[in-house]
Design a protein around this motif. Structure first.
Motif, PDB file in Angstrom:
ATOM      1  N   VAL A 130      48.237  11.804  36.641  1.00  0.00           N
ATOM      2  CA  VAL A 130      48.209  13.186  37.121  1.00  0.00           C
ATOM      3  C   VAL A 130      46.973  13.866  36.547  1.00  0.00           C
ATOM      4  O   VAL A 130      46.724  13.806  35.344  1.00  0.00           O
ATOM      5  N   MET A 131      46.190  14.496  37.431  1.00  0.00           N
ATOM      6  CA  MET A 131      44.957  15.143  36.987  1.00  0.00           C
ATOM      7  C   MET A 131      44.503  16.153  38.031  1.00  0.00           C
ATOM      8  O   MET A 131      45.011  16.171  39.157  1.00  0.00           O
ATOM      9  N   GLN A 132      43.512  16.978  37.656  1.00  0.00           N
ATOM     10  CA  GLN A 132      43.029  17.994  38.590  1.00  0.00           C
ATOM     11  C   GLN A 132      42.079  17.404  39.622  1.00  0.00           C
ATOM     12  O   GLN A 132      42.154  17.744  40.800  1.00  0.00           O
ATOM     13  N   GLN A 133      41.173  16.546  39.192  1.00  0.00           N
ATOM     14  CA  GLN A 133      40.234  15.924  40.117  1.00  0.00           C
ATOM     15  C   GLN A 133      39.963  14.500  39.662  1.00  0.00           C
ATOM     16  O   GLN A 133      39.712  14.248  38.481  1.00  0.00           O
ATOM     17  N   ALA A 134      40.016  13.568  40.622  1.00  0.00           N
ATOM     18  CA  ALA A 134      39.910  12.148  40.278  1.00  0.00           C
ATOM     19  C   ALA A 134      38.479  11.638  40.402  1.00  0.00           C
ATOM     20  O   ALA A 134      38.218  10.583  40.961  1.00  0.00           O
ATOM     21  N   GLY A 135      37.513  12.392  39.870  1.00  0.00           N
ATOM     22  CA  GLY A 135      36.126  11.953  39.903  1.00  0.00           C
ATOM     23  C   GLY A 135      35.882  10.803  38.935  1.00  0.00           C
ATOM     24  O   GLY A 135      36.659  10.583  37.996  1.00  0.00           O
ATOM     25  N   SER A 136      34.798  10.083  39.148  1.00  0.00           N
ATOM     26  CA  SER A 136      34.505   8.914  38.308  1.00  0.00           C
ATOM     27  C   SER A 136      34.221   9.294  36.865  1.00  0.00           C
ATOM     28  O   SER A 136      34.289   8.440  35.972  1.00  0.00           O
ATOM     29  N   ASN A 137      33.887  10.575  36.610  1.00  0.00           N
ATOM     30  CA  ASN A 137      33.674  11.019  35.235  1.00  0.00           C
ATOM     31  C   ASN A 137      34.996  11.269  34.513  1.00  0.00           C
ATOM     32  O   ASN A 137      35.029  11.400  33.295  1.00  0.00           O
ATOM     33  N   ASN A 138      36.105  11.336  35.278  1.00  0.00           N
ATOM     34  CA  ASN A 138      37.428  11.571  34.691  1.00  0.00           C
ATOM     35  C   ASN A 138      38.313  10.333  34.665  1.00  0.00           C
ATOM     36  O   ASN A 138      39.211  10.233  33.834  1.00  0.00           O
ATOM     37  N   ILE A 139      38.085   9.419  35.594  1.00  0.00           N
ATOM     38  CA  ILE A 139      38.888   8.205  35.682  1.00  0.00           C
ATOM     39  C   ILE A 139      38.015   7.078  36.210  1.00  0.00           C
ATOM     40  O   ILE A 139      37.251   7.287  37.167  1.00  0.00           O
ATOM     41  N   PRO A 140      38.056   5.893  35.605  1.00  0.00           N
ATOM     42  CA  PRO A 140      37.252   4.779  36.122  1.00  0.00           C
ATOM     43  C   PRO A 140      37.560   4.509  37.592  1.00  0.00           C
ATOM     44  O   PRO A 140      38.722   4.489  38.005  1.00  0.00           O
TER      45      PRO A 140
END
Length: 435
Positions: free
Chosen positions: A352-362
């Motif tokens: 669960v997260m706000q935005q699944a960008g590559s800087n937040n999740i591999p």
């Protein structure tokens, strides 16, 4: 400029013309035989009936068969209205080929057929594809021609011969409302042991899950809904909670399973190691079961699912970046093992997260979470990182708990969803016996 006629309209006009010609032939027959009075009209009607019986019966049978009269008169009428509306709009949009015989020209519209779901809550429309109209049909939104229905997703069939339009009844409320925990418990009991419902249209089997959305979009509320469902199943669900912000999910975790709840970095890493260790034990157990059914999974053998709910994953990612490379590799290896090896044995990761960008999740981890949900009216970047570039998102106003999702073989393109309204206290429900 006179609007071009369709082939079906020409056939209807020909039948009407033949009906009129038959009547006049009957009148001419009576006149030639010096028949007058009431007998004249009776014989004229008889001749007219004999001459028009075959085309009229043929037209009626064809209409009945094309509109599935075998499913009932209401079904046939609803099918006719829907297909008629689509054909009318296809004609207006110029999606037809022009045929000509002598001086007569007509429009040949692509083949259209519909299939309604029970109670007419939704259904599917198929439109025949062609080289000439392939691009147009791929961009076409037929919602304006469907009356109370709206298109949910569009796809090309496997053989590429037809475009498939899945639609739903926009006049019906998608969101479920539960004023009491008892009502929630009854509805949850209608689902399969390994299935979870979102709304009145959507129920899906367990798998890895990504939930994205801005603050206030309803992410925590969606998790509350799933948590209550899982605790009501006959098959025990083993839940693990990782919440680096120590928010409401950590609080629920302390109520449901305090021994598998963590809200600090070291505790979360230890939780990941515990989860992986138990997954490896399950994999050894699965080897024995697979001798009975080589292509089975945990559900075939009645095994309990294990779910690691990872809230505010972006915060954890920031903490992880501050650690040494050895720790980063270790954590990424643990998470990768879950998403790659967990499905068959029943071990799932929910992020669960706000935005699944590559800087937040591999990217590798994100792409291996097959069930993706984006809640609220998110930014374009949020949709792009979750579903990929160029994905069409249904244009709807999203309230808290509303969103779109994708799921393999069910929704290859984003479909609408609305999480339920829970009109009761979740903590009280847990204390009332869900645990």
């Amino acid at each position: 400029m006179e609007r071009i006629k369709t082939d079906r309209r020409l056939k209807g006009e020909l039948v009407c013309m033949w009906l009129a010609v038959s009547f006049f032939l009957g009148v001419a027959f009576c006149h030639a035989g010096h028949i007058s009075g009431i007998a004249k009209f009776k014989i004229a009607a008889l001749v007219c009936g004999i001459l028009t019986a075959i085309p009229l019966v043929y037209s009626a049978l064809r209409w009945a068969l094309c509109n599935r009269i075998d499913r009932g008169a209401k079904y046939a009428w609803e099918h006719y209205k829907l297909v008629f509306g689509i054909r009318k709009h296809l004609l207006d949009a110029g999606i037809y080929t022009t045929k000509k015989l002598c001086a007569v020209r007509w429009a040949h519209i692509p083949w259209v057929v519909a299939d309604f779901a029970p109670d007419f809550k939704g259904g599917t429309v198929w439109i025949k594809n062609s080289i000439q109209f392939n691009d147009k049909l791929g961009r076409l939104d037929i919602s304006p021609s469907l009356g109370r229905y709206a298109v949910e997703q569009v796809c090309l069939t496997d053989d590429a011969n037809h475009y498939r339009f899945d639609f739903y009844d926009a006049s019906l409320e998608r969101r479920l409302v539960f004023d009491s925990f008892e009502a929630f418990k009854v509805y949850s009991g209608l689902q399969g042991e390994y299935w979870l419902f979102i709304d009145s249209y959507t129920s899906l089997p367990l798998t890895h899950l990504l939930i994205a959305g801005q603050t206030g979009s309803g992410k925590s509320y969606a998790l509350h809904n799933f948590l209550l469902q899982m605790r009501l199943k006959s098959v025990p669900y083993y839940l693990y909670f990782a919440d680096p912000k120590a928010s409401s999910i950590a609080l629920l975790g302390e109520r449901v399973s305090p021994e598998t709840t963590a809200d600090d970095f070291d505790g979360i890493v230890a939780l990941l190691e515990t989860f992986n260790s138990r997954m490896q034990e399950r994999q050894l157990e699965m080897k024995k079961h697979l001798l009975q059914k080589i292509d089975g999974d945990y559900r075939d053998f009645g095994l309990s699912p294990h779910i690691l709910i990872f809230d505010e994953f972006a915060d954890f990612s920031l903490l992880l970046k501050s650690k040494d490379k050895k720790m980063q590799d270790r954590v990424n290896s643990l998470i990768s093992a879950i998403v790659l090896k967990g499905r068959q044995s029943g071990f799932f990761l929910w992020i669960v997260m706000q935005q699944a960008g590559s800087n937040n999740i591999p990217t590798f981890i994100r792409d291996n979470l097959p069930w993706k949900v984006v809640l609220g009216n998110a930014e374009d970047q949020t949709y792009t990182t979750a579903f990929g570039a160029g994905t069409d998102i249904p244009l709807r106003k999203m309230e808290a708990g509303d969103g779109v999702f994708t799921y393999p073989a069910v929704a290859s393109k984003p479909r609408l969803c609305s999480f339920p309204t829970l009109g009761f206290d979740i903590l009280e429900a847990l204390e009332a016996g869900v645990m």
